[in-house]
Design an enzyme around this catalytic site. Structure first.
Site, PDB file in Angstrom:
ATOM      1  CE  LYS A  18      -2.078  -1.288   3.878  1.00 37.02           C
ATOM      2  NZ  LYS A  18      -1.571  -2.645   4.166  1.00 37.02           N
ATOM      3  NE  ARG A  52       2.210  -5.904  11.191  1.00 37.79           N
ATOM      4  CZ  ARG A  52       3.378  -5.890  10.539  1.00 37.79           C
ATOM      5  NH1 ARG A  52       4.420  -6.526  11.036  1.00 37.79           N
ATOM      6  NH2 ARG A  52       3.488  -5.230   9.431  1.00 37.79           N
ATOM      7  NE  ARG A 110       7.450  -3.456   5.957  1.00 40.30           N
ATOM      8  CZ  ARG A 110       6.137  -3.236   5.862  1.00 40.30           C
ATOM      9  NH1 ARG A 110       5.636  -2.652   4.806  1.00 40.30           N
ATOM     10  NH2 ARG A 110       5.317  -3.615   6.813  1.00 40.30           N
ATOM     11  NE  ARG A 169       6.766  -1.337  10.023  1.00 35.50           N
ATOM     12  CZ  ARG A 169       5.623  -1.272   9.342  1.00 35.50           C
ATOM     13  NH1 ARG A 169       5.577  -0.620   8.198  1.00 35.50           N
ATOM     14  NH2 ARG A 169       4.543  -1.860   9.791  1.00 35.50           N
ATOM     15  NE  ARG A 185      -4.098  -1.884   9.811  1.00 33.64           N
ATOM     16  CZ  ARG A 185      -2.979  -1.388   9.235  1.00 33.64           C
ATOM     17  NH1 ARG A 185      -2.815  -0.105   9.035  1.00 33.64           N
ATOM     18  NH2 ARG A 185      -2.032  -2.208   8.855  1.00 33.64           N
TER      19      ARG A 185
HETATM   20  P1  ADP Z   1       1.314  -2.757   7.744  1.00 31.58           P
HETATM   21  O1  ADP Z   1       0.178  -2.475   6.820  1.00 31.58           O
HETATM   22  O2  ADP Z   1       2.547  -3.176   7.016  1.00 31.58           O
HETATM   23  O3  ADP Z   1       0.951  -3.692   8.863  1.00 31.58           O
HETATM   24  P2  ADP Z   1       1.261  -0.028   8.821  1.00 31.58           P
HETATM   25  O4  ADP Z   1       2.496   0.774   8.690  1.00 31.58           O
HETATM   26  O5  ADP Z   1       0.074   0.382   8.031  1.00 31.58           O
HETATM   27  O6  ADP Z   1       1.736  -1.483   8.505  1.00 31.58           O
HETATM   28  O7  ADP Z   1       0.814  -0.090  10.359  1.00 31.58           O
HETATM   29  C1  ADP Z   1       1.697  -0.504  11.378  1.00 31.58           C
HETATM   30  C2  ADP Z   1       0.941  -0.686  12.703  1.00 31.58           C
HETATM   31  O8  ADP Z   1       0.359   0.586  13.097  1.00 31.58           O
HETATM   32  C3  ADP Z   1      -0.239  -1.652  12.667  1.00 31.58           C
HETATM   33  O9  ADP Z   1       0.143  -3.001  12.856  1.00 31.58           O
HETATM   34  C4  ADP Z   1      -1.089  -1.114  13.833  1.00 31.58           C
HETATM   35  O10 ADP Z   1      -0.573  -1.510  15.090  1.00 31.58           O
HETATM   36  C5  ADP Z   1      -0.914   0.390  13.733  1.00 31.58           C
HETATM   37  N1  ADP Z   1      -1.978   0.973  12.885  1.00 31.58           N
HETATM   38  C6  ADP Z   1      -1.819   1.519  11.650  1.00 31.58           C
HETATM   39  N2  ADP Z   1      -3.011   1.933  11.153  1.00 31.58           N
HETATM   40  C7  ADP Z   1      -3.933   1.619  12.108  1.00 31.58           C
HETATM   41  C8  ADP Z   1      -5.348   1.759  12.211  1.00 31.58           C
HETATM   42  N3  ADP Z   1      -6.069   2.305  11.218  1.00 31.58           N
HETATM   43  N4  ADP Z   1      -5.963   1.328  13.338  1.00 31.58           N
HETATM   44  C9  ADP Z   1      -5.282   0.795  14.334  1.00 31.58           C
HETATM   45  N5  ADP Z   1      -3.964   0.604  14.315  1.00 31.58           N
HETATM   46  C10 ADP Z   1      -3.286   1.011  13.221  1.00 31.58           C
END
Ligand code: ADP
Length: 190
Positions: A14, A146, A128, A134, A89
């Site tokens: 994304k 996740r 990654r 990370r 989400r």
């Molecule tokens: P990825 O899609 O690779 O898991 P992101 O960078 O989008 O990673 O998100 C990393 C973390 O940030 C998620 O695992 C979650 O803990 C938190 N996070 C991101 N967006 C949200 C959201 N909309 N609601 C709740 N937690 C979120």
């Protein structure tokens, strides 16, 4: 104005694709994951709170995330449109986003999912993790958690957007350029 939600499991690409699409369509990219990581790096209260969830691979609580997203939208009153990456989400987040946009006479035009098999995604995340540092990409149990969070809380949103006729999905396997083209074909057809 075009407002897009980029949808997909962790590692689906994304963020990578949003970076191309924002240039091509002159959109403001809001990645909730990036905003959380920025806050963690800068040691803010929001960062400290978010870190306790992110480090376990859990979602950050809805209200915290929703308030943050609202701030990000309101920081950009002149944007030609937004790419929401990593938001919504959960059901509550999807409803909050619709309410926020409605108040501003805006709406989501399309939700586009990047599709890839779990095996491919897990491999990408582990790779990654080696370069990004990370913490949530460096541990198999966190990665698994996740995916579970996604399946339980995020996957039901597919139906939410399908019922509104806004859901599109594209194959997320291929070169970055190929995938950008597939996404562009959907956007150009809106
Ligand atoms: P990825 O899609 O690779 O898991 P992101 O960078 O989008 O990673 O998100 C990393 C973390 O940030 C998620 O695992 C979650 O803990 C938190 N996070 C991101 N967006 C949200 C959201 N909309 N609601 C709740 N937690 C979120």
């Amino acid at each position: 104005m075009i407002n897009l939600v980029l949808f997909g499991k962790p590692g689906a690409g994304k963020g990578t694709q949003a970076n191309f699409l924002k240039e091509k369509y002159n959109l403001k990219h809001i990645s909730t994951g990036d905003v959380f990581r920025f806050n963690i790096k800068n040691g803010t209260d929001l960062g400290t709170l978010a870190k306790s969830y992110i480090d376990k691979g859990d979602l950050v609580p809805d209200q915290v995330t929703i308030d943050m997203l609202k701030d990000e939208v309101e920081k950009n009153p002149d944007a030609d449109g937004f790419i929401f990456d990593g938001f919504p989400r959960t059901d509550a987040q999807a409803l909050a986003l619709d309410t926020l946009l409605e108040q501003k006479n805006m709406k989501i035009d399309a939700t586009i999912a990047l599709e890839a098999d779990d095996q491919v995604l897990i491999k990408r995340l582990v790779e990654r993790g080696k370069v990004s540092g990370r913490s949530d990409d460096q541990d198999a149990a966190k990665i698994r958690n996740r995916f579970e969070e996604y399946n339980e809380k995020t996957a039901p949103l597919i139906k939410y957007y399908q019922d509104q006729g806004k859901f599109h999905s594209v194959n997320g396997i291929g070169s970055i350029e190929e995938i950008t083209q597939r996404l562009s074909a959907v956007i150009d057809g809106l």
